[in-house]
Design a protein around this motif. Structure first.
Motif, PDB file in Angstrom:
ATOM      1  N   VAL A  75      47.281  19.234  45.902  1.00  0.00           N
ATOM      2  CA  VAL A  75      47.374  20.636  45.482  1.00  0.00           C
ATOM      3  C   VAL A  75      48.716  20.978  44.832  1.00  0.00           C
ATOM      4  CG1 VAL A  75      45.688  21.461  47.168  1.00  0.00           C
ATOM      5  CG2 VAL A  75      48.113  21.412  47.785  1.00  0.00           C
ATOM      6  N   ASP A  76      49.572  19.999  44.703  1.00  0.00           N
ATOM      7  CA  ASP A  76      50.898  20.230  44.120  1.00  0.00           C
ATOM      8  C   ASP A  76      50.765  20.811  42.715  1.00  0.00           C
ATOM      9  OD1 ASP A  76      53.700  20.168  44.236  1.00  0.00           O
ATOM     10  OD2 ASP A  76      53.737  18.326  43.040  1.00  0.00           O
ATOM     11  N   GLY A  77      51.394  21.916  42.480  1.00  0.00           N
ATOM     12  CA  GLY A  77      51.374  22.556  41.166  1.00  0.00           C
ATOM     13  C   GLY A  77      50.279  23.588  40.992  1.00  0.00           C
ATOM     14  N   ALA A  78      49.357  23.674  41.939  1.00  0.00           N
ATOM     15  CA  ALA A  78      48.282  24.670  41.827  1.00  0.00           C
ATOM     16  C   ALA A  78      48.832  26.056  42.130  1.00  0.00           C
ATOM     17  CB  ALA A  78      47.151  24.340  42.801  1.00  0.00           C
ATOM     18  N   VAL A  79      48.358  27.047  41.383  1.00  0.00           N
ATOM     19  CA  VAL A  79      48.820  28.419  41.558  1.00  0.00           C
ATOM     20  C   VAL A  79      47.605  29.339  41.575  1.00  0.00           C
ATOM     21  CG1 VAL A  79      50.166  30.287  40.505  1.00  0.00           C
ATOM     22  CG2 VAL A  79      50.972  27.925  40.335  1.00  0.00           C
ATOM     23  N   LEU A  80      47.592  30.286  42.509  1.00  0.00           N
ATOM     24  CA  LEU A  80      46.582  31.336  42.511  1.00  0.00           C
ATOM     25  C   LEU A  80      47.196  32.573  41.874  1.00  0.00           C
ATOM     26  CD1 LEU A  80      44.960  30.938  46.040  1.00  0.00           C
ATOM     27  CD2 LEU A  80      43.915  30.460  43.827  1.00  0.00           C
ATOM     28  N   VAL A  81      46.540  33.076  40.832  1.00  0.00           N
ATOM     29  CA  VAL A  81      47.048  34.218  40.072  1.00  0.00           C
ATOM     30  C   VAL A  81      46.132  35.417  40.345  1.00  0.00           C
ATOM     31  CG1 VAL A  81      47.566  35.094  37.763  1.00  0.00           C
ATOM     32  CG2 VAL A  81      47.914  32.667  38.296  1.00  0.00           C
ATOM     33  N   PRO A  82      46.721  36.561  40.738  1.00  0.00           N
ATOM     34  CA  PRO A  82      45.879  37.727  41.006  1.00  0.00           C
ATOM     35  C   PRO A  82      45.352  38.349  39.717  1.00  0.00           C
ATOM     36  CG  PRO A  82      48.186  38.308  41.246  1.00  0.00           C
ATOM     37  CD  PRO A  82      48.138  36.833  40.982  1.00  0.00           C
ATOM     38  N   GLU A  83      44.102  38.797  39.786  1.00  0.00           N
ATOM     39  CA  GLU A  83      43.487  39.530  38.688  1.00  0.00           C
ATOM     40  C   GLU A  83      42.929  40.815  39.296  1.00  0.00           C
ATOM     41  OE1 GLU A  83      39.383  39.234  36.288  1.00  0.00           O
ATOM     42  OE2 GLU A  83      40.637  37.443  36.153  1.00  0.00           O
ATOM     43  N   THR A  84      43.505  41.952  38.882  1.00  0.00           N
ATOM     44  CA  THR A  84      43.091  43.234  39.427  1.00  0.00           C
ATOM     45  C   THR A  84      41.941  43.796  38.621  1.00  0.00           C
ATOM     46  OG1 THR A  84      45.391  43.598  40.063  1.00  0.00           O
ATOM     47  CG2 THR A  84      43.932  45.492  40.136  1.00  0.00           C
ATOM     48  N   THR A  85      40.911  44.220  39.337  1.00  0.00           N
ATOM     49  CA  THR A  85      39.753  44.851  38.693  1.00  0.00           C
ATOM     50  C   THR A  85      39.514  46.188  39.378  1.00  0.00           C
ATOM     51  OG1 THR A  85      38.094  43.960  40.200  1.00  0.00           O
ATOM     52  CG2 THR A  85      38.736  42.559  38.337  1.00  0.00           C
ATOM     53  N   ASP A  86      38.538  46.940  38.891  1.00  0.00           N
ATOM     54  CA  ASP A  86      38.252  48.228  39.526  1.00  0.00           C
ATOM     55  C   ASP A  86      37.561  48.067  40.884  1.00  0.00           C
ATOM     56  OD1 ASP A  86      35.886  47.300  38.489  1.00  0.00           O
ATOM     57  OD2 ASP A  86      35.316  49.197  37.552  1.00  0.00           O
ATOM     58  N   THR A  87      37.178  46.835  41.236  1.00  0.00           N
ATOM     59  CA  THR A  87      36.559  46.597  42.544  1.00  0.00           C
ATOM     60  C   THR A  87      37.483  45.868  43.510  1.00  0.00           C
ATOM     61  OG1 THR A  87      35.574  44.526  41.771  1.00  0.00           O
ATOM     62  CG2 THR A  87      34.233  46.551  41.580  1.00  0.00           C
ATOM     63  N   GLY A  88      38.677  45.514  43.066  1.00  0.00           N
ATOM     64  CA  GLY A  88      39.629  44.847  43.951  1.00  0.00           C
ATOM     65  C   GLY A  88      40.400  43.764  43.230  1.00  0.00           C
ATOM     66  N   VAL A  89      41.011  42.900  44.016  1.00  0.00           N
ATOM     67  CA  VAL A  89      41.811  41.803  43.472  1.00  0.00           C
ATOM     68  C   VAL A  89      41.036  40.503  43.629  1.00  0.00           C
ATOM     69  CG1 VAL A  89      43.961  40.499  43.694  1.00  0.00           C
ATOM     70  CG2 VAL A  89      43.973  42.977  44.023  1.00  0.00           C
ATOM     71  N   ARG A  90      40.911  39.770  42.536  1.00  0.00           N
ATOM     72  CA  ARG A  90      40.323  38.430  42.556  1.00  0.00           C
ATOM     73  C   ARG A  90      41.437  37.447  42.277  1.00  0.00           C
ATOM     74  NH1 ARG A  90      35.454  38.181  38.462  1.00  0.00           N
ATOM     75  NH2 ARG A  90      37.191  37.165  37.473  1.00  0.00           N
ATOM     76  N   TRP A  91      41.360  36.302  42.914  1.00  0.00           N
ATOM     77  CA  TRP A  91      42.374  35.275  42.722  1.00  0.00           C
ATOM     78  C   TRP A  91      41.822  34.178  41.830  1.00  0.00           C
ATOM     79  CZ3 TRP A  91      47.248  36.090  44.293  1.00  0.00           C
ATOM     80  CH2 TRP A  91      47.453  37.155  45.184  1.00  0.00           C
ATOM     81  N   GLN A  92      42.527  33.920  40.733  1.00  0.00           N
ATOM     82  CA  GLN A  92      42.140  32.897  39.767  1.00  0.00           C
ATOM     83  C   GLN A  92      43.012  31.663  39.970  1.00  0.00           C
ATOM     84  OE1 GLN A  92      39.532  33.226  37.590  1.00  0.00           O
ATOM     85  NE2 GLN A  92      39.187  35.133  38.694  1.00  0.00           N
ATOM     86  N   VAL A  95      45.394  25.754  37.259  1.00  0.00           N
ATOM     87  CA  VAL A  95      45.643  24.334  37.481  1.00  0.00           C
ATOM     88  C   VAL A  95      45.061  23.572  36.290  1.00  0.00           C
ATOM     89  CG1 VAL A  95      43.492  24.012  38.785  1.00  0.00           C
ATOM     90  CG2 VAL A  95      45.414  22.526  39.265  1.00  0.00           C
ATOM     91  N   PRO A  96      45.590  22.405  35.953  1.00  0.00           N
ATOM     92  CA  PRO A  96      44.979  21.633  34.861  1.00  0.00           C
ATOM     93  C   PRO A  96      43.494  21.388  35.122  1.00  0.00           C
ATOM     94  CG  PRO A  96      47.107  20.704  35.432  1.00  0.00           C
ATOM     95  CD  PRO A  96      46.799  21.749  36.469  1.00  0.00           C
ATOM     96  N   ALA A  97      42.704  21.402  34.063  1.00  0.00           N
ATOM     97  CA  ALA A  97      41.237  21.313  34.183  1.00  0.00           C
ATOM     98  C   ALA A  97      40.779  20.112  34.999  1.00  0.00           C
ATOM     99  CB  ALA A  97      40.614  21.282  32.792  1.00  0.00           C
ATOM    100  N   ASP A  98      41.405  18.953  34.808  1.00  0.00           N
ATOM    101  CA  ASP A  98      40.984  17.749  35.526  1.00  0.00           C
ATOM    102  C   ASP A  98      41.303  17.800  37.023  1.00  0.00           C
ATOM    103  OD1 ASP A  98      39.841  16.525  33.340  1.00  0.00           O
ATOM    104  OD2 ASP A  98      41.614  15.337  32.853  1.00  0.00           O
ATOM    105  N   GLU A  99      42.134  18.744  37.430  1.00  0.00           N
ATOM    106  CA  GLU A  99      42.498  18.863  38.840  1.00  0.00           C
ATOM    107  C   GLU A  99      41.754  19.993  39.551  1.00  0.00           C
ATOM    108  OE1 GLU A  99      46.770  19.101  39.259  1.00  0.00           O
ATOM    109  OE2 GLU A  99      47.054  17.621  37.671  1.00  0.00           O
TER     110      GLU A  99
END
Length: 165
Positions: A75-92, A95-99
């Protein structure tokens, strides 16, 4: 069910022992099919990351010494990025596609450990290399499948008792 539980179980159970011989399903066309089922592409790098994550998860679940370091690398280098919507926060997941599939599998393991403590385990048949998440009410399931390992183990126990008497 936890998010990505199907992916986690597919990765964990992708090295079954068949007729006493360990097999590898995270390679070739079978690996491509597994990856595609969960949104991957099945590239050689993606399958290699999945095999590495599987080895790390097997080690951690079985309580092997020094199992955390390979899991950390997965999991080294993986990051969860918040995405705010009108229904709440989703975590995106960033990470590189192959990982991505490998990281999602590790995140699913983490959720299982948190939300279903003690329910993710290796099959009690020591000749088996499969895993289960016990969703039964009492949480006492031991085998990956009652029809295969459970039946074999119960038959062996019965035969031992019969020989002992």
């Amino acid at each position: 069910m936890i998010e990505d539980e199907g992916l986690l179980m597919a990765v964990l159970n992708s090295a079954p022992v068949i007729d006493g011989t360990p097999t590898e399903q995270l390679g070739g066309s079978t690996g491509n099919e597994i990856a595609a089922r969960f949104g991957g592409t099945g590239t050689p790098d993606e399958l290699a990351h999945l095999r590495n994550a599987r080895a790390a998860l097997h080690g951690v679940i079985r309580g092997e010494d020094d199992a955390v370091e390979p899991l950390t690398r997965a999991v080294d280098g993986a990051v969860l990025v918040p995405e705010t919507t009108d229904t709440g926060v989703r975590w995106q997941l960033d990470v590189p596609a192959d990982e991505e599939l490998a990281v999602r599998a590790v995140l699913a393991w983490s959720r299982a450990m948190e939300e279903l403590p003690g329910r993710l385990r290796a099959c009690a048949n020591t000749e088996c290399n499969l895993y289960l998440i016990d969703h039964s009410r009492p949480g006492k399931a031991k085998w990956c499948s009652m029809a295969t390992c459970g039946n074999r183990m119960k038959a062996r126990a019965h035969a031992r008792r019969a020989r002992a008497s």
